[in-house]
Design a protein around this motif. Structure first.
Motif, short mmCIF file in Angstrom:
data_model
loop_
_atom_site.label_atom_id
_atom_site.label_comp_id
_atom_site.label_asym_id
_atom_site.label_seq_id
_atom_site.Cartn_x
_atom_site.Cartn_y
_atom_site.Cartn_z
N ILE A 1 0.86 -1.19 0.00
CA ILE A 1 0.00 0.00 0.00
C ILE A 1 0.89 1.24 0.00
CG2 ILE A 1 -1.90 -1.16 1.20
CD1 ILE A 1 -1.15 0.56 3.66
N THR A 2 0.38 2.30 -0.56
CA THR A 2 1.10 3.57 -0.57
C THR A 2 0.39 4.53 0.37
OG1 THR A 2 1.83 3.24 -2.84
CG2 THR A 2 1.92 5.49 -1.99
N SER B 1 -0.30 8.01 1.47
CA SER B 1 -0.15 9.30 0.79
C SER B 1 -0.08 10.48 1.76
CB SER B 1 -1.27 9.51 -0.21
OG SER B 1 -2.53 9.40 0.42
N LYS C 1 2.28 15.45 0.73
CA LYS C 1 2.10 14.03 0.42
C LYS C 1 3.35 13.27 0.84
CE LYS C 1 -1.35 14.13 -3.12
NZ LYS C 1 -2.33 13.12 -2.91
N ASN D 1 3.62 9.63 0.19
CA ASN D 1 3.80 8.63 -0.87
C ASN D 1 4.86 7.60 -0.51
OD1 ASN D 1 1.75 9.71 -2.44
ND2 ASN D 1 3.15 11.15 -3.41
N GLU E 1 -4.21 8.46 5.03
CA GLU E 1 -4.74 8.24 3.68
C GLU E 1 -3.80 7.33 2.91
OE1 GLU E 1 -5.46 11.93 1.68
OE2 GLU E 1 -6.93 12.59 3.16
N SER E 2 -4.38 6.36 2.19
CA SER E 2 -3.58 5.45 1.38
C SER E 2 -4.40 5.00 0.17
CB SER E 2 -3.16 4.22 2.19
OG SER E 2 -4.26 3.35 2.38
N ASP E 3 -3.76 4.22 -0.68
CA ASP E 3 -4.47 3.69 -1.85
C ASP E 3 -5.25 2.42 -1.51
OD1 ASP E 3 -2.33 1.97 -1.51
OD2 ASP E 3 -1.64 2.10 -3.58
N ALA E 4 -5.35 2.07 -0.23
CA ALA E 4 -6.05 0.86 0.19
C ALA E 4 -7.55 1.09 0.42
CB ALA E 4 -5.42 0.29 1.46
#
Length: 93
Positions: A3-4, A6, A39, A41, A76-79
């Motif tokens: 996961i990234t 952010s 961010k 990232n 916050e993440s891309d998950a």
């Protein structure tokens, strides 16, 4: 899967949060509107861990900063939707 992460930020100026991964520190970050929340990232690989270090400063609110408090750290993440880490405490003078 990896996961990234952010962004990480808090619900109040009295609280800061730092993402710690393999000794690398991202932060501390506070409340939006009280400074830039850049961010991060940062990728957390599958099977590894990262920590969120949270610092609450009750003196940030002066003498009125006592009693029951509720704070939130947002990650916050891309998950998916932002992860909310909730903190409750009773601050005594």
């Amino acid at each position: 899967k990896p996961i990234t992460v952010s962004k990480i930020y808090t619900s109040c100026m009295c609280t800061t949060a730092t993402l710690v991964k393999f000794g690398e520190r991202f932060g501390p970050f506070g409340m939006p509107g009280h400074g830039l929340i850049p961010k991060i990232n940062s990728v957390v690989e599958a099977g590894t861990e990262a920590d969120v270090e949270v610092v609450f400063d009750p003196a940030a609110h002066g003498p009125a900063g006592v009693g029951q408090i509720y704070r939130v750290v947002y990650l916050e993440s891309d998950a998916g939707p932002a992860l909310e880490l909730k903190i409750n405490a009773l601050v005594k003078p």
